[in-house]
Design a protein around this motif. Structure first.
Motif, PDB file in Angstrom:
ATOM      1  N   PHE A   1       0.860  -1.179   0.000  1.00 57.07           N
ATOM      2  CA  PHE A   1       0.000   0.000   0.000  1.00 57.07           C
ATOM      3  C   PHE A   1       0.896   1.228   0.000  1.00 57.07           C
ATOM      4  O   PHE A   1       2.088   1.141   0.299  1.00 57.07           O
ATOM      5  CB  PHE A   1      -0.948   0.018   1.205  1.00 57.07           C
ATOM      6  CG  PHE A   1      -0.267   0.053   2.546  1.00 57.07           C
ATOM      7  CD1 PHE A   1      -0.019   1.249   3.193  1.00 57.07           C
ATOM      8  CD2 PHE A   1       0.124  -1.125   3.170  1.00 57.07           C
ATOM      9  CE1 PHE A   1       0.608   1.278   4.435  1.00 57.07           C
ATOM     10  CE2 PHE A   1       0.744  -1.108   4.414  1.00 57.07           C
ATOM     11  CZ  PHE A   1       0.996   0.098   5.045  1.00 57.07           C
ATOM     12  N   SER A   2       0.318   2.370  -0.337  1.00 53.04           N
ATOM     13  CA  SER A   2       1.042   3.641  -0.255  1.00 53.04           C
ATOM     14  C   SER A   2       0.178   4.660   0.465  1.00 53.04           C
ATOM     15  O   SER A   2      -1.045   4.664   0.331  1.00 53.04           O
ATOM     16  CB  SER A   2       1.418   4.176  -1.634  1.00 53.04           C
ATOM     17  OG  SER A   2       2.502   3.446  -2.163  1.00 53.04           O
ATOM     18  N   VAL A   3       0.854   5.515   1.230  1.00 50.75           N
ATOM     19  CA  VAL A   3       0.194   6.556   2.014  1.00 50.75           C
ATOM     20  C   VAL A   3       0.621   7.906   1.448  1.00 50.75           C
ATOM     21  O   VAL A   3       1.813   8.196   1.341  1.00 50.75           O
ATOM     22  CB  VAL A   3       0.598   6.451   3.500  1.00 50.75           C
ATOM     23  CG1 VAL A   3      -0.070   7.548   4.310  1.00 50.75           C
ATOM     24  CG2 VAL A   3       0.263   5.069   4.051  1.00 50.75           C
ATOM     25  N   TYR A   4      -0.359   8.733   1.093  1.00 47.14           N
ATOM     26  CA  TYR A   4      -0.109  10.032   0.475  1.00 47.14           C
ATOM     27  C   TYR A   4      -0.619  11.126   1.410  1.00 47.14           C
ATOM     28  O   TYR A   4      -1.798  11.143   1.764  1.00 47.14           O
ATOM     29  CB  TYR A   4      -0.831  10.127  -0.867  1.00 47.14           C
ATOM     30  CG  TYR A   4      -0.505   8.975  -1.773  1.00 47.14           C
ATOM     31  CD1 TYR A   4       0.591   9.022  -2.617  1.00 47.14           C
ATOM     32  CD2 TYR A   4      -1.279   7.815  -1.757  1.00 47.14           C
ATOM     33  CE1 TYR A   4       0.907   7.948  -3.438  1.00 47.14           C
ATOM     34  CE2 TYR A   4      -0.972   6.739  -2.577  1.00 47.14           C
ATOM     35  CZ  TYR A   4       0.119   6.815  -3.411  1.00 47.14           C
ATOM     36  OH  TYR A   4       0.434   5.748  -4.212  1.00 47.14           O
ATOM     37  N   ARG A   5       0.260  12.025   1.798  1.00 41.03           N
ATOM     38  CA  ARG A   5      -0.122  13.125   2.681  1.00 41.03           C
ATOM     39  C   ARG A   5      -0.869  14.182   1.864  1.00 41.03           C
ATOM     40  O   ARG A   5      -0.341  14.748   0.916  1.00 41.03           O
ATOM     41  CB  ARG A   5       1.114  13.738   3.328  1.00 41.03           C
ATOM     42  CG  ARG A   5       0.795  14.876   4.269  1.00 41.03           C
ATOM     43  CD  ARG A   5       2.004  15.547   4.907  1.00 41.03           C
ATOM     44  NE  ARG A   5       3.268  15.233   4.278  1.00 41.03           N
ATOM     45  CZ  ARG A   5       4.291  14.637   4.901  1.00 41.03           C
ATOM     46  NH1 ARG A   5       4.185  14.288   6.156  1.00 41.03           N
ATOM     47  NH2 ARG A   5       5.416  14.405   4.260  1.00 41.03           N
ATOM     48  N   LEU A   6      -2.107  14.452   2.259  1.00 41.27           N
ATOM     49  CA  LEU A   6      -2.900  15.505   1.631  1.00 41.27           C
ATOM     50  C   LEU A   6      -2.866  16.782   2.460  1.00 41.27           C
ATOM     51  O   LEU A   6      -2.948  17.879   1.919  1.00 41.27           O
ATOM     52  CB  LEU A   6      -4.351  15.036   1.451  1.00 41.27           C
ATOM     53  CG  LEU A   6      -4.535  13.767   0.609  1.00 41.27           C
ATOM     54  CD1 LEU A   6      -6.007  13.379   0.575  1.00 41.27           C
ATOM     55  CD2 LEU A   6      -3.977  13.939  -0.787  1.00 41.27           C
ATOM     56  N   HIS A   7      -2.767  16.611   3.793  1.00 44.02           N
ATOM     57  CA  HIS A   7      -2.668  17.761   4.699  1.00 44.02           C
ATOM     58  C   HIS A   7      -2.095  17.273   6.019  1.00 44.02           C
ATOM     59  O   HIS A   7      -2.433  16.189   6.493  1.00 44.02           O
ATOM     60  CB  HIS A   7      -4.042  18.390   4.956  1.00 44.02           C
ATOM     61  CG  HIS A   7      -3.993  19.463   5.995  1.00 44.02           C
ATOM     62  ND1 HIS A   7      -3.631  20.757   5.705  1.00 44.02           N
ATOM     63  CD2 HIS A   7      -4.209  19.435   7.329  1.00 44.02           C
ATOM     64  CE1 HIS A   7      -3.652  21.477   6.808  1.00 44.02           C
ATOM     65  NE2 HIS A   7      -3.988  20.690   7.818  1.00 44.02           N
ATOM     66  N   GLU A   8      -1.255  18.112   6.614  1.00 47.08           N
ATOM     67  CA  GLU A   8      -0.754  17.844   7.956  1.00 47.08           C
ATOM     68  C   GLU A   8      -0.481  19.182   8.629  1.00 47.08           C
ATOM     69  O   GLU A   8       0.154  20.052   8.045  1.00 47.08           O
ATOM     70  CB  GLU A   8       0.527  17.008   7.897  1.00 47.08           C
ATOM     71  CG  GLU A   8       1.096  16.674   9.252  1.00 47.08           C
ATOM     72  CD  GLU A   8       2.353  15.823   9.166  1.00 47.08           C
ATOM     73  OE1 GLU A   8       2.964  15.610  10.226  1.00 47.08           O
ATOM     74  OE2 GLU A   8       2.738  15.389   8.062  1.00 47.08           O
ATOM     75  N   GLU A   9      -0.965  19.332   9.854  1.00 41.14           N
ATOM     76  CA  GLU A   9      -0.685  20.534  10.624  1.00 41.14           C
ATOM     77  C   GLU A   9       0.802  20.565  10.969  1.00 41.14           C
ATOM     78  O   GLU A   9       1.440  19.511  11.093  1.00 41.14           O
ATOM     79  CB  GLU A   9      -1.513  20.558  11.910  1.00 41.14           C
ATOM     80  CG  GLU A   9      -3.014  20.615  11.661  1.00 41.14           C
ATOM     81  CD  GLU A   9      -3.496  21.938  11.115  1.00 41.14           C
ATOM     82  OE1 GLU A   9      -3.313  22.976  11.785  1.00 41.14           O
ATOM     83  OE2 GLU A   9      -4.065  21.946  10.006  1.00 41.14           O
ATOM     84  N   ALA A  10       1.359  21.740  11.147  1.00 41.33           N
ATOM     85  CA  ALA A  10       2.786  21.889  11.444  1.00 41.33           C
ATOM     86  C   ALA A  10       3.185  21.159  12.719  1.00 41.33           C
ATOM     87  O   ALA A  10       4.294  20.629  12.816  1.00 41.33           O
ATOM     88  CB  ALA A  10       3.144  23.375  11.551  1.00 41.33           C
ATOM     89  N   ASP A  11       2.276  21.093  13.693  1.00 40.72           N
ATOM     90  CA  ASP A  11       2.580  20.397  14.950  1.00 40.72           C
ATOM     91  C   ASP A  11       2.131  18.932  14.920  1.00 40.72           C
ATOM     92  O   ASP A  11       2.114  18.268  15.945  1.00 40.72           O
ATOM     93  CB  ASP A  11       1.956  21.120  16.139  1.00 40.72           C
ATOM     94  CG  ASP A  11       0.429  21.097  16.103  1.00 40.72           C
ATOM     95  OD1 ASP A  11      -0.176  20.596  15.128  1.00 40.72           O
ATOM     96  OD2 ASP A  11      -0.179  21.597  17.072  1.00 40.72           O
ATOM     97  N   HIS A  12       1.752  18.426  13.752  1.00 38.67           N
ATOM     98  CA  HIS A  12       1.317  17.042  13.516  1.00 38.67           C
ATOM     99  C   HIS A  12      -0.011  16.706  14.189  1.00 38.67           C
ATOM    100  O   HIS A  12      -0.371  15.540  14.311  1.00 38.67           O
ATOM    101  CB  HIS A  12       2.390  16.032  13.961  1.00 38.67           C
ATOM    102  CG  HIS A  12       3.759  16.362  13.491  1.00 38.67           C
ATOM    103  ND1 HIS A  12       4.109  16.339  12.164  1.00 38.67           N
ATOM    104  CD2 HIS A  12       4.861  16.745  14.172  1.00 38.67           C
ATOM    105  CE1 HIS A  12       5.378  16.696  12.044  1.00 38.67           C
ATOM    106  NE2 HIS A  12       5.851  16.952  13.246  1.00 38.67           N
ATOM    107  N   SER A  13      -0.752  17.731  14.637  1.00 37.79           N
ATOM    108  CA  SER A  13      -1.978  17.482  15.399  1.00 37.79           C
ATOM    109  C   SER A  13      -3.156  17.049  14.541  1.00 37.79           C
ATOM    110  O   SER A  13      -4.180  16.640  15.075  1.00 37.79           O
ATOM    111  CB  SER A  13      -2.363  18.728  16.192  1.00 37.79           C
ATOM    112  OG  SER A  13      -2.645  19.798  15.311  1.00 37.79           O
ATOM    113  N   LEU A  14      -3.041  17.094  13.274  1.00 33.34           N
ATOM    114  CA  LEU A  14      -4.126  16.688  12.389  1.00 33.34           C
ATOM    115  C   LEU A  14      -3.499  16.224  11.084  1.00 33.34           C
ATOM    116  O   LEU A  14      -2.586  16.878  10.566  1.00 33.34           O
ATOM    117  CB  LEU A  14      -5.060  17.879  12.138  1.00 33.34           C
ATOM    118  CG  LEU A  14      -6.234  17.670  11.199  1.00 33.34           C
ATOM    119  CD1 LEU A  14      -7.230  16.680  11.801  1.00 33.34           C
ATOM    120  CD2 LEU A  14      -6.927  19.001  10.930  1.00 33.34           C
TER     121      LEU A  14
END
Length: 190
Positions: A60-73
């Protein structure tokens, strides 16, 4: 009928607002459900052709669409090769997963041991659920599950987590060896 346009930036803004307003995790997950479905149905605003070619070694592959700077979301897309999946694992945070293309089977586990021995875990499969496009699965913090694409076709799902999974201390489990070990995601390069 074309789905309503709901880009990832709008989803992220709505998620930030909900996380600030709702402290109860079950209420939060219920509020996120329709937003996750809405964003999954608008796949044209976030889908990339590379998502059709998951990592063959990982399955499988995981693609980041959005991440908060502090990784909280974190908002991720995950594409699954046919007949591949994950070992049982937890997330270390809450999660909401929506089917986009294809079918995925989730097996759910209950932890049987008292968590007193580091690296040791006894788990038992208690339920399974197959879900497809537009269906939403919510997972409370601590839930253990595995994911499998049992079909002959690629599957794709949209994932929303309260924290990016590589920053939660999450675990994967080996039921036969009764082991618990750290579980980090290998993200697709951007």
């Amino acid at each position: 009928m074309e789905p309503e346009v709901y880009p990832i930036a709008a989803l992220a803004a709505d998620l930030r607002r909900l996380c600030a307003e709702i402290a109860d995790e079950h209420e939060l997950l219920a509020a996120i459900r329709p937003l996750a479905r809405r964003s999954a149905l608008d796949r044209n605003s976030w889908f990339e052709e590379r998502m059709n070619f998951p990592d063959t070694q990982q399955g499988f592959s995981v693609y980041r669409l959005h991440e908060e700077a502090d990784h909280s979301l974190a908002i991720l897309a995950v594409s699954w090769l046919p007949h591949r999946g994950t070992p049982p694992h937890d997330h270390g945070t809450w999660g909401v997963v929506t089917g986009v293309d294809g079918l995925e089977r989730n097996d759910f586990y209950r932890r049987l041991d008292d968590r007193s021995r580091p690296g040791y875990a006894e788990i038992k499969c208690t339920a399974s659920r197959i879900f497809g496009p537009g269906e939403v699965l919510t997972m409370s913090t601590g839930l253990i599950h595995s994911v499998h694409n049992d079909t002959n076709h690629l599957s794709l799902s949209l994932h929303i987590y309260g924290h990016h999974l590589n920053y939660t201390g999450r675990s994967q489990f080996d039921p036969e060896q009764r082991r618990e070990i750290p579980f980090l995601l290998k993200l697709a390069t951007e």
